[in-house]
Design an enzyme around this catalytic site. Structure first.
Site, short mmCIF file in Angstrom:
data_model
loop_
_atom_site.label_atom_id
_atom_site.label_comp_id
_atom_site.label_asym_id
_atom_site.label_seq_id
_atom_site.Cartn_x
_atom_site.Cartn_y
_atom_site.Cartn_z
CD GLU A 483 -1.57 -2.31 1.82
OE1 GLU A 483 -0.77 -2.25 2.75
OE2 GLU A 483 -2.02 -3.39 1.38
CD GLU A 507 -3.49 -8.55 -0.83
OE1 GLU A 507 -2.40 -9.05 -0.49
OE2 GLU A 507 -3.91 -7.47 -0.40
C1 NOJ Z 1 -2.85 -5.98 2.87
C2 NOJ Z 1 -1.64 -6.61 2.29
O1 NOJ Z 1 -1.57 -6.37 0.90
C3 NOJ Z 1 -1.70 -8.07 2.60
O2 NOJ Z 1 -0.65 -8.75 1.95
C4 NOJ Z 1 -1.67 -8.28 4.07
O3 NOJ Z 1 -1.83 -9.64 4.35
C5 NOJ Z 1 -2.81 -7.52 4.75
N1 NOJ Z 1 -2.84 -6.17 4.31
C6 NOJ Z 1 -2.64 -7.50 6.25
O4 NOJ Z 1 -1.52 -6.75 6.60
CA CA Z 2 -2.79 -4.62 -0.44
#
Ligand code: NOJ
Ligand code: CA
Length: 716
Positions: A483, A507
């Site tokens: 992010e 994800e």
């Molecule tokens: C968003 C991240 O992109 C992800 O990889 C992570 O598991 C979660 N936030 C929790 O930190």
């Molecule tokens: Ca993310």
């Protein structure tokens, strides 16, 4: 080392010309004359530039300037004090990368300007003219009349020659995790971003604002990519389109009171880069953004940096099998029901054993520290301390166990956007890592930023990311930032900054509508132009119904496409993101992930078209093995891979991982075939990619045994 050759007298017959006359622009071509820049001054003092590529207009006359807020001065009408030109030609070796050596070869042009108003503010306008495009930046030299100042906005414009096709995401101050849109410029409507409710924080700018890197293609086949390089102490740039003129205007990310940047002369903007080609592959071949970044600062030692592969206690949270929080009761977008805490001693040992057995360098563990019960959505300041493990996570024992097994735990610092809090703790947190011989941290910035009112992509946060890169570098720590603002090649200056997320990663496929099959064919042309992405490839169990029969989410891919991503999505930090048991169920396909390199001496972009396909081959750093990967969008394709790049006279054992007949990303995503052949530099491999599919190939110099076995097999 930059060798500057002054071409001043050659360019300007009257050597002391200080005034550019309207109608007689300065013209300067790239060293090989492919790209031509022309800079002009109007009678009223406006400076504009235009660019052609192979004699075709790429950027139409576009004005340049800046708006200061304090002092309130428009910098858009200038007298020219001096014009100078030169040449940059240097070879340099990145600490890691797609090429062992990179040539930085460009003409340079600089204009010293003074504003035509009573403040008489001096700025320099610097251009570089590369074979594959141009870049420009503004500099504020030290001067009596300008010390501290506040930037109201930058007035750079980029005039397009037509209604190009564009691959875009909404202009936004906080997130880049949108799915890509493919449309004509005239059809851009960034309000589509409002529908992306799965993204934690969205700050969409306007219906006609988009982010960079922006990839475009003209109807006559010109590929144009606009981005920025070396974003430091300045906010990120978005682009606002005027649909009548087809001209983009820069829009910088503001702070809470609408200011863009607080600067003190001497200061400078990032480079604005325009990369141009007449085919897709040449866009991906460009090293211009890296070339526009600075070499590492003297005094910082990056000898500890090592490209690596990791596994992690991670995907099991995203698929809803385990939780980040100790109580297991946290329910959110990524977790629908009570499930056990993932980061427990027994489970982490299982991952360490797995990593050790199969040769991975690191094990990421998320949810190891206290705070996850209430980490999300409250805009609260004290969430994590980055120091205190949950009671079922024995950091001492686990890090010792990992070292004994020749792997390292990878630290996780989710800040949940509370950056003030992170800055209070980060030194202690890095010391804790040092004590446990952990040398990589994944950071994260989910949620609204504190200091309240700051944005992910504003000047304050840009400085924060750089502070983290520098602080970790000093402690011998590599970073993977989730992010953050979109990368702009700063990994040249901070090679410990292995990767960033800064786009919609794999994800999203686990718990949202996900990423369409063309997503990974667009990313290299957009997000990856600025630097490596932690995309987290390697998902073998593709449908989420595997974990919960009620789930309809899936990764929009075939299994072989997941393998191909290790080649097509360049990163020196690659995760094997799926669960150990899913790999152990398919050891033959897993072999590719074990074998594939993460650092390269050479890269061949074989063919690529944004939104359609990407085919790449790479030779490992310091070795003779080649790896190739190809991916397609929702269409099945054939690709004939000519292995011309292989060493002449050498035979290689090629292992091909390809979609099985009948494979399809939706109906039959996990069907694959593995074949072995002997190939040399005159071979042609006929590869079939399923809809949403791909292929991966390893090519290893053949041993006598390989050749004998192959002969015997062919005789059968
Ligand atoms: C968003 C991240 O992109 C992800 O990889 C992570 O598991 C979660 N936030 C929790 O930190
Ligand atoms: Ca993310």
């Amino acid at each position: 080392m930059q060798k500057t050759l002054s071409l001043f007298s050659f360019l300007f017959a009257a050597c002391c010309t200080v005034q550019l006359y309207a109608g007689t622009p300065v013209q300067i071509s790239s060293p090989g004359a492919q790209t031509r820049l022309s800079v002009d001054q109007s009678p009223s003092g406006t400076i504009s530039y235009q660019v052609s590529f192979k004699n075709r207009p790429a950027v139409l006359p576009s004005t340049l300037g800046l708006q200061l807020k304090e002092p309130a001065v428009s910098l858009n009408s200038f007298d020219i004090i001096k014009i100078d030109s030169g040449l940059v030609d240097e070879n340099w070796k990145p600490v890691w990368g797609e090429y062992g050596q990179i040539r930085n070869h460009a003409k340079t042009l600089s204009l010293q300007l003074v504003s035509r108003n009573e403040q008489k503010i001096r700025i320099n306008l610097l251009f570089r003219i590369y074979e594959e495009g141009i870049a420009f930046r503004y500099q504020f030299p030290e001067q009596p009349g300008l010390q501290h100042f506040i930037l109201g906005d930058e007035l750079s414009t980029f005039g397009m020659s037509g209604d190009h096709k564009a691959f875009w995401i909404p202009g936004d101050y906080d997130t880049n995790e949108y799915p890509y849109n493919e449309s004509k410029l005239s059809a851009i409507d960034a309000t589509v971003g409002q529908r992306s409710t799965e993204i934690a924080v969205r700050s969409i700018i306007a219906p006609n604002a988009v982010q960079t890197p922006l990839m475009m293609k003209s109807s006559d086949g010109l590929y144009i990519n606009i981005h920025e390089a070396s974003l430091r102490n300045y906010p990120a740039m978005n682009l606002m389109l005027d649909k009548k003129s087809m001209q983009f205007k820069s829009v910088l990310v503001p702070d809470a009171v609408g200011n863009k940047a607080y600067l003190q002369a001497p200061a400078q903007s990032p480079w604005r880069s325009i990369i141009i080609a007449d085919n897709g592959a040449d866009i991906l071949r460009s090293s211009m953004i890296l070339n526009l970044n600075d070499a590492p600062a003297a005094g910082l030692d990056f000898s500890f940096v090592k490209p690596q592969k990791m596994v992690g206690v991670w995907w099991e949270m995203h698929v809803g099998k385990a939780s980040w929080d100790y109580s297991g009761g946290q329910v959110g977008s990524q977790q629908q029901s009570r499930v056990p805490h993932g980061a427990n001693n027994q489970n982490v040992r299982r991952y360490i054993d797995f990593a050790s057995k199969y040769g991975f360098d690191g094990v990421l563990v998320e949810g190891w520290n206290t705070g996850w019960e209430d980490w999300f959505g409250k805009w609260k300041e004290d969430v994590f301390d980055f120091l205190t493990p949950y009671p079922d996570y024995d950091l001492n024992a686990l890090s010792a166990y990992a070292r004994q097994k020749n792997v390292r735990l990878i630290m996780h610092h989710e800040t949940s956007g509370s950056v003030t809090n992170y800055e209070r703790y980060m030194d202690r947190a890095y010391d804790l890592m040092n004590r446990h011989q952990m040398n990589t941290v994944k950071t994260g910035y989910v949620g609204r930023i504190i200091p309240r009112g700051e944005h992910h992509d504003g000047q304050w946060m840009v400085r924060h990311y750089e502070r983290v890169a520098e602080a970790t570098a000093k402690k011998g720590i590599m970073i993977d930032v989730h992010e953050p603002v979109r990368p702009t090649g700063l990994h040249r200056s901070f090679p410990n900054w292995l990767a960033s997320e800064a786009a919609r990663g794999n994800e999203f496929n686990a718990w949202s509508v996900g990423n369409a099959p063309d997503h990974e064919t667009i990313l290299p042309f957009t997000r990856l132009m600025g630097g490596p992405m932690d995309y987290t490839p390697g998902i073998f169990k593709i449908k989420m119904s595997h974990y919960n029969p009620a789930k309809t989410e899936q990764v929009h891919t075939t299994l072989c496409k997941q393998l191909a991503l290790y080649i097509t999505m360049y990163s020196p930090l690659q995760m094997a993101a799926d669960l150990p048991e899913n790999y152990e169920a398919r050891p033959d396909a897993f072999q590719f992930i074990r074998d594939v390199a993460v650092d390269w001496d050479d890269t061949k972009i074989l063919d690529a078209e944004p939104g359609d396909y990407v085919y790449i081959a790479r030779r490992e750093k310091g070795g003779r093995r080649w790896f190739a990967g190809g991916i397609t969008d929702e269409q099945a394709r054939n690709f004939i891979l000519n292995t011309r790049f292989l060493e002449p006279g050498q035979q290689y054992l090629a292992t091909i991982y390809r979609d099985a007949p009948g494979a399809h990303w939706k109906d039959n995503p996990e069907a694959y075939v593995i074949e072995k052949f002997i190939v040399n530099n005159r071979s042609a491999l006929n590869l079939k990619l399923a809809a949403g599919g791909g292929f991966a190939i390893s090519m290893v110099p053949a041993t006598g045994d390989d050749l004998k076995q192959y002969k015997a097999y062919k005789q059968k």
